[in-house]
Scaffold this active site. Structure first.
Site, mmCIF file in Angstrom:
data_model
loop_
_atom_site.group_PDB
_atom_site.id
_atom_site.type_symbol
_atom_site.label_atom_id
_atom_site.label_comp_id
_atom_site.label_asym_id
_atom_site.label_seq_id
_atom_site.Cartn_x
_atom_site.Cartn_y
_atom_site.Cartn_z
ATOM 1 N N GLU A 1 5.196 10.240 -4.368
ATOM 2 C CA GLU A 1 4.520 8.934 -4.483
ATOM 3 C C GLU A 1 4.804 8.315 -5.839
ATOM 4 O OE1 GLU A 1 0.317 8.949 -3.668
ATOM 5 O OE2 GLU A 1 0.565 9.922 -1.731
ATOM 6 N N HIS B 1 0.883 5.112 1.463
ATOM 7 C CA HIS B 1 0.164 5.961 2.413
ATOM 8 C C HIS B 1 0.813 7.347 2.435
ATOM 9 C CE1 HIS B 1 -2.382 6.901 5.806
ATOM 10 N NE2 HIS B 1 -1.325 7.428 6.393
ATOM 11 N N ASN C 1 0.865 -1.181 0.000
ATOM 12 C CA ASN C 1 0.000 0.000 0.000
ATOM 13 C C ASN C 1 0.898 1.226 0.000
ATOM 14 O OD1 ASN C 1 -2.352 1.676 0.327
ATOM 15 N ND2 ASN C 1 -1.809 1.890 2.502
HETATM 16 N N1 NHR Z 1 -6.544 -3.053 4.994
HETATM 17 C C1 NHR Z 1 -5.764 -3.586 5.930
HETATM 18 N N2 NHR Z 1 -6.195 -4.689 6.537
HETATM 19 N N3 NHR Z 1 -4.562 -3.060 6.282
HETATM 20 C C2 NHR Z 1 -4.136 -1.931 5.696
HETATM 21 O O1 NHR Z 1 -2.964 -1.436 6.057
HETATM 22 C C3 NHR Z 1 -4.932 -1.307 4.690
HETATM 23 C C4 NHR Z 1 -6.161 -1.906 4.368
HETATM 24 C C5 NHR Z 1 -7.001 -1.332 3.412
HETATM 25 C C6 NHR Z 1 -6.654 -0.142 2.816
HETATM 26 C C7 NHR Z 1 -5.143 1.833 2.601
HETATM 27 C C8 NHR Z 1 -5.392 2.834 3.711
HETATM 28 C C9 NHR Z 1 -4.525 4.051 3.694
HETATM 29 O O2 NHR Z 1 -3.445 4.045 3.100
HETATM 30 C C10 NHR Z 1 -5.445 0.480 3.163
HETATM 31 C C11 NHR Z 1 -4.579 -0.106 4.077
HETATM 32 C C12 NHR Z 1 -9.150 3.209 3.718
HETATM 33 C C13 NHR Z 1 -9.432 3.325 5.075
HETATM 34 C C14 NHR Z 1 -10.865 3.454 5.547
HETATM 35 O O3 NHR Z 1 -11.114 3.872 6.670
HETATM 36 C C15 NHR Z 1 -8.375 3.259 5.963
HETATM 37 C C16 NHR Z 1 -7.071 3.102 5.511
HETATM 38 C C17 NHR Z 1 -6.793 2.992 4.156
HETATM 39 C C18 NHR Z 1 -7.848 3.052 3.260
HETATM 40 N N4 NHR Z 1 -11.867 3.067 4.722
HETATM 41 C C19 NHR Z 1 -13.308 3.119 5.033
HETATM 42 C C20 NHR Z 1 -13.854 1.703 5.316
HETATM 43 O O4 NHR Z 1 -14.845 1.606 6.038
HETATM 44 C C21 NHR Z 1 -14.112 3.641 3.882
HETATM 45 C C22 NHR Z 1 -13.702 5.017 3.426
HETATM 46 C C23 NHR Z 1 -14.255 5.346 2.034
HETATM 47 O O5 NHR Z 1 -14.928 4.504 1.405
HETATM 48 O O6 NHR Z 1 -13.972 6.466 1.563
HETATM 49 O O7 NHR Z 1 -13.360 0.715 4.729
HETATM 50 O O8 NHR Z 1 -4.879 5.080 4.323
HETATM 51 C C1 GAR Z 2 -2.631 8.739 -2.878
HETATM 52 O O1 GAR Z 2 -2.229 10.014 -2.453
HETATM 53 C C2 GAR Z 2 -2.497 7.765 -1.755
HETATM 54 O O2 GAR Z 2 -1.412 8.021 -0.944
HETATM 55 C C3 GAR Z 2 -3.764 8.003 -1.026
HETATM 56 O O3 GAR Z 2 -4.740 8.190 -2.021
HETATM 57 C C4 GAR Z 2 -4.133 8.759 -3.167
HETATM 58 C C5 GAR Z 2 -4.495 7.960 -4.371
HETATM 59 O O4 GAR Z 2 -4.185 8.675 -5.517
HETATM 60 N N1 GAR Z 2 -4.135 6.903 -0.239
HETATM 61 C C6 GAR Z 2 -4.837 7.068 0.840
HETATM 62 O O5 GAR Z 2 -5.129 8.149 1.318
HETATM 63 C C7 GAR Z 2 -5.316 5.797 1.448
HETATM 64 N N2 GAR Z 2 -6.154 6.107 2.546
HETATM 65 P P1 GAR Z 2 -4.288 8.015 -6.950
HETATM 66 O O6 GAR Z 2 -5.662 7.351 -7.051
HETATM 67 O O7 GAR Z 2 -4.177 9.160 -7.893
HETATM 68 O O8 GAR Z 2 -3.170 7.047 -7.080
#
Ligand code: NHR
Ligand code: GAR
Length: 216
Positions: free
Chosen positions: A175, A110, A108
């Site tokens: 990124e 972040h 991933n």
């Molecule tokens: N899943 C796991 N188990 N572990 C990680 O480290 C993950 C993952 C899924 C996604 C990306 C992540 C980020 O980089 C990621 C890492 C979405 C949420 C979230 O709260 C949190 C972290 C990340 C991505 N999602 C909500 C949910 O209920 C929905 C939000 C929406 O739909 O806009 O899934 O930050």
């Molecule tokens: C990126 O900035 C990534 O770091 C972030 O979403 C963007 C995706 O951009 N991820 C998160 O915030 C996960 N929670 P992209 O769709 O243009 O690649």
């Protein structure tokens, strides 16, 4: 051997594009076999279609539970026999089952210098804390949200006149450098998740991962 990659997105897919461009430039010894989105209108799907990559849609809203959604994703993804799963702006939290299924072969990106600012609104939080630097991190995905072992980090400086938008733009540029690099190194078997930690050229990296220098 060339590696098989499946990319998961929810949105614009600019990181997907950066990885596709690096593959086209032969920087990465791999191929994107499919792009999967949980949102039908994700612009990244257009990018995939344009490159003749299967663009798959699986709407989480059409499943009764996270478990059911993730099982369906596993079934679809595994048709492509991936060596590597790349989360590129994928916004659904993944179940422990899903994560375990792809353990050691899922990245991933972040938008913060992890372990700082897990979760959302990372740019605003870095500003409010008065940090002088910020950045982004590629990490292996584990059950702990944004908590898996760090692979590659890239930094940006926070200047006096930065706001959340300008900072986001700066971080995005970095990124687009570190994500193709992490994928390149994984595909070349240079970067590996091991029980002892993340290894680069068979040497254990520090907990903060490989630090990309600004000129690199
Ligand atoms: N899943 C796991 N188990 N572990 C990680 O480290 C993950 C993952 C899924 C996604 C990306 C992540 C980020 O980089 C990621 C890492 C979405 C949420 C979230 O709260 C949190 C972290 C990340 C991505 N999602 C909500 C949910 O209920 C929905 C939000 C929406 O739909 O806009 O899934 O930050
Ligand atoms: C990126 O900035 C990534 O770091 C972030 O979403 C963007 C995706 O951009 N991820 C998160 O915030 C996960 N929670 P992209 O769709 O243009 O690649």
């Amino acid at each position: 051997m060339s590696k098989r990659i499946v990319v998961l997105i929810s949105g614009s897919g600019s990181n997907l594009q950066a990885i596709m461009d690096a593959i086209d430039a032969s920087q990465i010894n791999g191929r994107i076999e499919a792009v999967l989105s949980n949102k039908a209108d994700a612009f990244g799907l257009e990018r995939a279609r344009k490159a003749n990559i299967p663009a798959l849609i699986l709407k989480h809203t059409e499943f009764e539970s996270r478990e059911a959604f993730d099982q369906a994703m596993i079934a679809k993804i595994d048709e492509y026999k991936p060596d590597l799963i790349v989360l590129a702006g994928f916004m659904r939290i993944l179940t422990p089952e899903f994560v375990r299924h792809y353990e050691g072969r899922m990245f991933n990106i972040h938008p913060s210098l992890l372990p700082k600012y897990k979760g959302l609104h990372t740019h605003q939080r870095a500003l409010e804390s008065g940090d002088l630097e910020h950045g982004c991190t590629v990490h292996f995905v584990t059950e702990e949200l944004d908590g898996g072992p760090l692979a590659v980090q890239g930094k940006v400086s926070i200047d006096m006149d930065d706001d959340a938008d300008s900072l986001q733009q700066k971080v995005h540029k970095v990124e687009h450098r570190i994500y193709p690099l992490a994928v390149e190194w994984f595909c070349a078997d240079k970067l590996q998740w091991t029980p002892e930690g993340v290894k680069f050229d068979n040497t254990l990296l520090p907990a903060s991962g490989y630090q990309l220098e600004s000129g690199e």
